[in-house]
Write a protein that holds these residues in place. Structure first.
Motif, PDB file in Angstrom:
ATOM      1  N   MET A  68       0.852  -1.189   0.000  1.00 22.45           N
ATOM      2  CA  MET A  68       0.000   0.000   0.000  1.00 22.45           C
ATOM      3  C   MET A  68       0.890   1.242   0.000  1.00 22.45           C
ATOM      4  O   MET A  68       1.378   1.680   1.033  1.00 22.45           O
ATOM      5  N   ALA A  69       1.152   1.784  -1.192  1.00 19.82           N
ATOM      6  CA  ALA A  69       2.044   2.937  -1.322  1.00 19.82           C
ATOM      7  C   ALA A  69       1.291   4.227  -0.993  1.00 19.82           C
ATOM      8  O   ALA A  69       0.066   4.301  -1.067  1.00 19.82           O
ATOM      9  N   THR A  70       2.046   5.257  -0.660  1.00 19.94           N
ATOM     10  CA  THR A  70       1.468   6.565  -0.370  1.00 19.94           C
ATOM     11  C   THR A  70       2.333   7.627  -1.024  1.00 19.94           C
ATOM     12  O   THR A  70       3.537   7.458  -1.187  1.00 19.94           O
ATOM     13  N   ASN A  71       1.697   8.744  -1.437  1.00 21.88           N
ATOM     14  CA  ASN A  71       2.434   9.837  -2.059  1.00 21.88           C
ATOM     15  C   ASN A  71       2.867  10.879  -1.033  1.00 21.88           C
ATOM     16  O   ASN A  71       3.505  11.875  -1.392  1.00 21.88           O
ATOM     17  N   LYS A  72       2.526  10.677   0.209  1.00 18.96           N
ATOM     18  CA  LYS A  72       2.858  11.638   1.255  1.00 18.96           C
ATOM     19  C   LYS A  72       4.337  11.532   1.614  1.00 18.96           C
ATOM     20  O   LYS A  72       4.923  10.443   1.569  1.00 18.96           O
ATOM     21  N   ASN A  73       4.955  12.669   1.948  1.00 14.87           N
ATOM     22  CA  ASN A  73       6.355  12.653   2.356  1.00 14.87           C
ATOM     23  C   ASN A  73       6.508  11.791   3.604  1.00 14.87           C
ATOM     24  O   ASN A  73       5.793  11.969   4.593  1.00 14.87           O
ATOM     25  N   ALA A  74       7.445  10.860   3.564  1.00 10.99           N
ATOM     26  CA  ALA A  74       7.639   9.939   4.687  1.00 10.99           C
ATOM     27  C   ALA A  74       7.973  10.680   5.976  1.00 10.99           C
ATOM     28  O   ALA A  74       7.602  10.229   7.070  1.00 10.99           O
ATOM     29  N   PHE A  75       8.653  11.823   5.852  1.00  8.74           N
ATOM     30  CA  PHE A  75       8.989  12.597   7.045  1.00  8.74           C
ATOM     31  C   PHE A  75       7.713  13.069   7.744  1.00  8.74           C
ATOM     32  O   PHE A  75       7.610  13.008   8.973  1.00  8.74           O
ATOM     33  N   ASP A  76       6.735  13.528   6.963  1.00  7.46           N
ATOM     34  CA  ASP A  76       5.461  13.967   7.537  1.00  7.46           C
ATOM     35  C   ASP A  76       4.746  12.812   8.230  1.00  7.46           C
ATOM     36  O   ASP A  76       4.175  12.970   9.319  1.00  7.46           O
ATOM     37  N   ILE A  77       4.775  11.643   7.596  1.00  8.14           N
ATOM     38  CA  ILE A  77       4.103  10.469   8.170  1.00  8.14           C
ATOM     39  C   ILE A  77       4.699  10.133   9.535  1.00  8.14           C
ATOM     40  O   ILE A  77       3.980   9.943  10.521  1.00  8.14           O
ATOM     41  N   LEU A  78       6.021  10.066   9.591  1.00  2.00           N
ATOM     42  CA  LEU A  78       6.691   9.708  10.841  1.00  2.00           C
ATOM     43  C   LEU A  78       6.489  10.769  11.912  1.00  2.00           C
ATOM     44  O   LEU A  78       6.303  10.457  13.092  1.00  2.00           O
ATOM     45  N   LYS A  79       6.523  12.021  11.499  1.00  2.00           N
ATOM     46  CA  LYS A  79       6.364  13.109  12.481  1.00  2.00           C
ATOM     47  C   LYS A  79       4.952  13.147  13.039  1.00  2.00           C
ATOM     48  O   LYS A  79       4.753  13.283  14.257  1.00  2.00           O
ATOM     49  N   GLU A  80       3.948  13.012  12.184  1.00  2.00           N
ATOM     50  CA  GLU A  80       2.555  13.037  12.626  1.00  2.00           C
ATOM     51  C   GLU A  80       2.240  11.898  13.592  1.00  2.00           C
ATOM     52  O   GLU A  80       1.418  12.048  14.497  1.00  2.00           O
ATOM     53  N   ARG A  81       2.903  10.772  13.400  1.00  2.00           N
ATOM     54  CA  ARG A  81       2.627   9.607  14.240  1.00  2.00           C
ATOM     55  C   ARG A  81       3.509   9.572  15.483  1.00  2.00           C
ATOM     56  O   ARG A  81       3.395   8.658  16.303  1.00  2.00           O
ATOM     57  N   GLY A  82       4.410  10.532  15.634  1.00  2.00           N
ATOM     58  CA  GLY A  82       5.189  10.648  16.866  1.00  2.00           C
ATOM     59  C   GLY A  82       6.466   9.841  16.900  1.00  2.00           C
ATOM     60  O   GLY A  82       7.012   9.597  17.977  1.00  2.00           O
ATOM     61  N   PHE A  83       6.988   9.434  15.748  1.00  2.00           N
ATOM     62  CA  PHE A  83       8.198   8.617  15.726  1.00  2.00           C
ATOM     63  C   PHE A  83       9.462   9.417  16.024  1.00  2.00           C
ATOM     64  O   PHE A  83      10.338   8.961  16.751  1.00  2.00           O
TER      65      PHE A  83
END
Length: 406
Positions: free
Chosen positions: A1-16
């Protein structure tokens, strides 16, 4: 399941993300092209544990965003031992043991990472380049780039001063930095990620690439799972919370997350599941008894990721059976014993207490029942409660197990 969102945003939003350097440059790098990145694992056991879970989840998010995961296993460094977060020296391991452990890791990681698709994760062993190094060449090319004064200020070494830090371990930072350099040269790897206790080592590798290759390299570390009082999460009555079902059963694994603190539920859902953030927000918006539904969902989702849907469903049924008092649906354990077995011994055999001293404390605190009867003396035997072949053991309000004697 690919996403076009920047991976940095994904990790930051989820608190990593805990720490990073050149954040804007790294953000742009992850946004412009698929980026090879790596996480290092020292194969010191034949199973991953909950401490590995967050880096592995981060790898999965990064892969889904189109980046190339490299799982590096320390076949070379495990033969020395990483001093980070340690007060003593790690035990040295044989090549055979390391190979066995790496095979176990890959099987578990395959639940999170794709090793066969269009953008497959790859596994490498730093023993391939570390074990045959020429020491003089290594010192001339790599060692000359490290300041001993600066190394001594690193947090990973500070904790070892009182007990003593030997030169074998002092080399560890150089070797981990060299790993990053080798992966850069071989795979174009530009980012190392890992636990926050690896910050000094990861920075050293990024700096080495800049010095020797004149190119940008990046470091990122992640938050650790901690209880509200700052202790590491993942300790059970039997020790570490393992991802191997033979070390920690799916039911024990499920129950651990079913019983996390209320204040940690949202964090765990963000870090340990792939659930949508809006769904998580909706689950945790109530701070009353309805938070228990969020806990049950957390336990189910994490257990499904680690052990599969069938085991997650089974653990869920067992947990509901234990809570409702339905003996047929409770988790069941068989122990070597008879009616003359002392209850505190039976508790240890059944895995509800890690030692006889802990079992005694639980009995003395009034937290143990056989069926509906409270155990009041540490010398009590199963026969005192009419047990012949099986019984229900209750520890506190949350642990309920059907025990069968053989």
């Amino acid at each position: 399941m690919a996403t076009n969102k920047n991976a940095f945003d994904i990790l930051k939003e989820r608190g990593f993300i805990k720490q990073t350097v050149y954040e804007d440059d790294l953000y742009n790098q992850l946004g412009k092209e698929p980026t090879p990145f790596y996480v290092g694992f020292d194969p010191t056991a034949d199973s991953l544990h909950i401490g590995h879970y967050i880096p592995v989840m981060a790898m999965a998010h990064m892969q889904r965003a189109g980046h190339k995961p490299i799982a590096l296993f320390g076949g070379g460094t495990a033969m020395i031992g990483d001093p980070s977060g340690r007060t003593d020296m790690r035990q040295m391991m044989t090549r055979e043991t390391i190979a066995h452990n790496v095979a176990a890791f890959k099987k578990q990681m395959s639940r999170f990472l794709d090793f066969e698709g269009e953008n497959p994760a790859i596994m490498v062993d730093n023993g391939d380049w570390l074990l045959n190094l020429n020491y003089i060449d290594f010192l001339r090319e790599i060692g000359i780039n490290f300041s001993v004064n600066k190394m001594l200020t690193a947090e990973c070494f500070k904790t070892r001063y009182e007990r003593g830090l030997n030169f074998l371990e002092f080399n560890y930072m150089l070797m981990q930095a060299y790993d990053f350099l080798v992966l850069y040269r071989k795979y174009g790897c530009k980012l190392e990620i890992g636990g926050n206790d690896q910050w000094s080592n990861i920075l050293a590798g990024a700096d080495l690439i800049r010095r020797l290759e004149g190119d940008s390299a990046y470091a990122m570390t992640f938050t650790l799972l901690e209880t509200s009082d700052g202790k590491k999460m993942g300790k059970t009555a039997k020790g570490a919370l393992w991802l191997d079902s033979n070390k920690t059963s799916p039911y024990e694994f499920y129950q651990y997350f079913r019983n996390v603190e209320d204040v940690k539920v949202e964090e765990c859902l963000k870090l340990l599941t792939f659930m949508d953030l809006d769904e998580i927000a909706d689950l945790v918006k109530y701070k009353d008894e309805r938070i228990n539904y969020a806990k049950a969902r957390l336990a189910y989702e994490v257990t499904k990721l680690v052990h599969g849907e069938e085991e997650a469903e089974k653990a869920k049924r067992q947990a509901e059976g234990a809570f409702s008092g339905n003996v047929d649906a409770m988790p069941e354990v068989t122990i070597e014993g008879n009616p003359d077995t002392v209850i505190v011994d039976a508790m240890v055999l059944a895995g509800v207490a890690s030692s006889k001293s802990e079992a005694r404390r639980l009995v003395e605190g009034g937290g143990v029942k056989i069926g509906d009867e409270k155990v009041t003396t540490v010398s009590a035997k199963l026969a005192d409660f009419g047990v012949t072949d099986s019984f229900v053991l209750h520890k506190g309000k949350k642990v309920h197990v059907k025990v069968v004697l053989k």
